[in-house]
Scaffold this active site. Structure first.
Site, PDB file in Angstrom:
ATOM      1  N   HIS A 224       0.838  -1.205   0.000  1.00 27.66           N
ATOM      2  CA  HIS A 224       0.000   0.000   0.000  1.00 27.66           C
ATOM      3  C   HIS A 224       0.869   1.249   0.000  1.00 27.66           C
ATOM      4  O   HIS A 224       2.052   1.189   0.345  1.00 27.66           O
ATOM      5  CB  HIS A 224      -0.913   0.040   1.228  1.00 27.66           C
ATOM      6  CG  HIS A 224      -2.110  -0.851   1.120  1.00 27.66           C
ATOM      7  ND1 HIS A 224      -2.083  -2.160   1.517  1.00 27.66           N
ATOM      8  CD2 HIS A 224      -3.355  -0.615   0.645  1.00 27.66           C
ATOM      9  CE1 HIS A 224      -3.272  -2.702   1.301  1.00 27.66           C
ATOM     10  NE2 HIS A 224      -4.067  -1.788   0.765  1.00 27.66           N
TER      11      HIS A 224
ATOM     12  N   LYS B 223      -0.550   4.885   4.361  1.00 26.79           N
ATOM     13  CA  LYS B 223      -1.474   3.970   5.045  1.00 26.79           C
ATOM     14  C   LYS B 223      -0.916   3.636   6.425  1.00 26.79           C
ATOM     15  O   LYS B 223       0.220   3.191   6.564  1.00 26.79           O
ATOM     16  CB  LYS B 223      -1.683   2.692   4.228  1.00 26.79           C
ATOM     17  CG  LYS B 223      -2.739   1.785   4.860  1.00 26.79           C
ATOM     18  CD  LYS B 223      -3.126   0.656   3.942  1.00 26.79           C
ATOM     19  CE  LYS B 223      -4.075  -0.325   4.598  1.00 26.79           C
ATOM     20  NZ  LYS B 223      -5.384   0.230   4.916  1.00 26.79           N
TER      21      LYS B 223
HETATM   22  P1  NAD Z   1      -7.362   9.557   5.192  1.00 28.50           P
HETATM   23  O1  NAD Z   1      -6.289   9.671   6.238  1.00 28.50           O
HETATM   24  O2  NAD Z   1      -7.127  10.211   3.881  1.00 28.50           O
HETATM   25  O3  NAD Z   1      -8.738  10.138   5.792  1.00 28.50           O
HETATM   26  C1  NAD Z   1      -9.180   9.833   7.086  1.00 28.50           C
HETATM   27  C2  NAD Z   1     -10.386  10.691   7.485  1.00 28.50           C
HETATM   28  O4  NAD Z   1     -10.653  10.454   8.869  1.00 28.50           O
HETATM   29  C3  NAD Z   1     -10.187  12.202   7.336  1.00 28.50           C
HETATM   30  O5  NAD Z   1     -11.442  12.804   7.097  1.00 28.50           O
HETATM   31  C4  NAD Z   1      -9.664  12.598   8.713  1.00 28.50           C
HETATM   32  O6  NAD Z   1      -9.962  13.964   9.026  1.00 28.50           O
HETATM   33  C5  NAD Z   1     -10.441  11.662   9.626  1.00 28.50           C
HETATM   34  N1  NAD Z   1      -9.613  11.309  10.800  1.00 28.50           N
HETATM   35  C6  NAD Z   1      -8.499  10.523  10.816  1.00 28.50           C
HETATM   36  N2  NAD Z   1      -8.012  10.423  12.057  1.00 28.50           N
HETATM   37  C7  NAD Z   1      -8.832  11.146  12.856  1.00 28.50           C
HETATM   38  C8  NAD Z   1      -8.852  11.412  14.257  1.00 28.50           C
HETATM   39  N3  NAD Z   1      -7.946  10.913  15.097  1.00 28.50           N
HETATM   40  N4  NAD Z   1      -9.850  12.188  14.744  1.00 28.50           N
HETATM   41  C9  NAD Z   1     -10.799  12.698  13.919  1.00 28.50           C
HETATM   42  N5  NAD Z   1     -10.835  12.481  12.574  1.00 28.50           N
HETATM   43  C10 NAD Z   1      -9.852  11.725  12.051  1.00 28.50           C
HETATM   44  O7  NAD Z   1      -7.631   7.998   5.017  1.00 28.50           O
HETATM   45  P2  NAD Z   1      -8.304   7.237   3.780  1.00 28.50           P
HETATM   46  O8  NAD Z   1      -7.237   6.814   2.812  1.00 28.50           O
HETATM   47  O9  NAD Z   1      -9.468   8.027   3.289  1.00 28.50           O
HETATM   48  O10 NAD Z   1      -8.799   5.897   4.492  1.00 28.50           O
HETATM   49  C11 NAD Z   1      -9.744   5.953   5.545  1.00 28.50           C
HETATM   50  C12 NAD Z   1      -9.956   4.536   6.105  1.00 28.50           C
HETATM   51  O11 NAD Z   1     -10.550   3.713   5.087  1.00 28.50           O
HETATM   52  C13 NAD Z   1      -8.661   3.823   6.507  1.00 28.50           C
HETATM   53  O12 NAD Z   1      -8.920   3.030   7.649  1.00 28.50           O
HETATM   54  C14 NAD Z   1      -8.355   2.928   5.305  1.00 28.50           C
HETATM   55  O13 NAD Z   1      -7.569   1.803   5.640  1.00 28.50           O
HETATM   56  C15 NAD Z   1      -9.762   2.523   4.924  1.00 28.50           C
HETATM   57  N6  NAD Z   1      -9.947   2.056   3.547  1.00 28.50           N
HETATM   58  C16 NAD Z   1     -10.873   1.071   3.382  1.00 28.50           C
HETATM   59  C17 NAD Z   1     -11.173   0.612   2.126  1.00 28.50           C
HETATM   60  C18 NAD Z   1     -12.247  -0.440   1.972  1.00 28.50           C
HETATM   61  O14 NAD Z   1     -12.557  -0.851   0.839  1.00 28.50           O
HETATM   62  N7  NAD Z   1     -12.863  -0.891   3.068  1.00 28.50           N
HETATM   63  C19 NAD Z   1     -10.522   1.130   1.005  1.00 28.50           C
HETATM   64  C20 NAD Z   1      -9.580   2.168   1.203  1.00 28.50           C
HETATM   65  C21 NAD Z   1      -9.306   2.638   2.484  1.00 28.50           C
END
Ligand code: NAD
Length: 243
Positions: free
Chosen positions: A139, A143
C-alpha cells in the site's frame, strides 16, 4: 425497497471520503459530511428514510460513531464501515448496533476482492495440507495500519477453510498452514494483495491490484443501495454479491 437519496459520510475530508463524495454527486445523491474534529458529531439526518451512513475514517472515530449509534436507539440509518484497523471493542459495539439496524463491515469494498476471497476459501479447503500459504500486501506510504484489514481477513478465510472439524483452534495455530502476512508501504499504491499457495513442484498465486480508490467508492455506493431497507443484522460483501 426504498431508494437511496442521501449519504451521511464520516471521514469526508479524507482520500476515500473525497472519492465517495465525488462519485455520489455524479450519481445525483446528496452528501452530508459528518464532523470528526475536534469531536465526532452525528448531524441531524436530512432524509432519514433514504439515507445510509458510510464511514471511511480512523478506528478512534469509528469507535465514537459506534457508541453514538448504540445510544441513539431506536432509529438511525443503516451503516457501512470501511475503516480498517478497528479495535476489538469497536467490533463488539458494532455487533450490538447491528441488533437494531443493518450494518455492513468490509475491509475491502471491491467486487474483485470479494470474489478473490471466495477463490481463496475454495483453494484453502481443497489443496492438500502440504501446501504452504503466504500473503503479501503493498500500500501507499501514508497507510497507517499494517497488516491491512484485507490481508487479515484473507488470513481468516484461509484458517477458517483449513480448520478441520472437531479440531481445536489452538492446535491449528501451530500447524504448518500458519499463514504469514508481509506488508510493504511505499509510493502511491492504491492496494495490492497477493495470496500464494505453494506445494512441491507447483504453486498458485492470486493477485488483486486496486488501480485507484474509485473501485472501493463504487463498491461502497453499490452496498449502500443494497443495505437500505434491510433487516437489522451484521452483513458482509459476500451477502451483497450473494456468494
Ligand atoms: P485519510 O487519512 O485520507 O482520511 C481519514 C479521514 O478520517 C479524514 O477525514 C480525517 O480527518 C479523519 N480522521 C483521521 N483520524 C482522525 C482522528 N484521530 N480524529 C478525527 N478524525 C480523524 O484515510 P483514507 O485513505 O481516506 O482511508 C480511511 C480509512 O478507510 C482507513 O482506515 C483505510 O484503511 C480505509 N480504507 C478502506 C477501504 C475499503 O474498501 N474498506 C478502502 C480504502 C481505504
Amino acid at each position: 425497497m426504498p431508494k437511496l437519496e442521501n449519504i451521511v459520510l464520516v471521514g469526508a475530508s479524507g482520500r476515500m471520503g473525497r472519492c465517495i463524495q465525488a462519485l455520489a454527486e455524479e450519481e445525483g445523491l446528496s452528501v452530508q459530511a459528518c464532523a470528526t474534529r475536534p469531536k465526532f458529531q452525528l448531524p441531524e439526518i436530512r432524509v432519514p428514510h433514504a439515507s445510509v451512513l458510510i464511514d471511511f475514517s480512523h478506528s478512534t472515530v469509528t469507535h465514537s460513531l459506534a457508541e453514538e449509534l448504540e445510544a441513539r436507539a431506536p432509529y438511525a440509518p443503516p451503516l457501512l464501515v470501511g475503516t480498517t484497523g478497528l479495535l476489538p471493542e469497536t467490533v463488539k459495539t458494532l455487533r450490538s448496533c447491528a441488533e437494531r439496524r443493518a450494518c455492513l463491515l468490509a475491509s475491502n469494498f471491491s467486487l474483485g476482492m470479494t470474489l478473490l476471497r471466495a477463490c481463496v476459501r475454495l483453494l484453502a479447503a481443497r489443496l492438500p495440507a502440504s501446501f504452504g500459504t503466504e500473503i503479501v500486501e503493498i500500500h501507499h506510504r501514508h497507510k497507517r495500519d499494517r497488516p491491512s484489514g484485507t490481508a487479515q481477513s484473507l488470513r481468516q478465510e484461509i484458517q477458517g477453510a483449513r480448520r478441520r472439524e472437531n479440531e481445536p483452534a489452538d492446535s491449528q495455530d501451530q500447524s504448518p498452514f500458519n499463514t504469514g502476512l508481509h506488508s510493504l508501504r511505499l509510493g502511491s499504491f492504491a492496494g495490492e494483495h497477493q495470496v500464494i499457495f505453494a506445494g512441491e513442484g507447483e504453486n498458485l498465486r492470486l493477485i488483486h491490484q486496486a488501480e485507484n480508490r474509485q473501485i472501493f467508492a463504487r463498491g461502497a455506493l453499490y452496498a449502500a443501495r443494497w443495505i437500505l431497507g434491510r433487516d437489522p443484522g451484521l452483513y458482509s460483501m459476500e451477502d451483497v454479491f450473494d456468494l
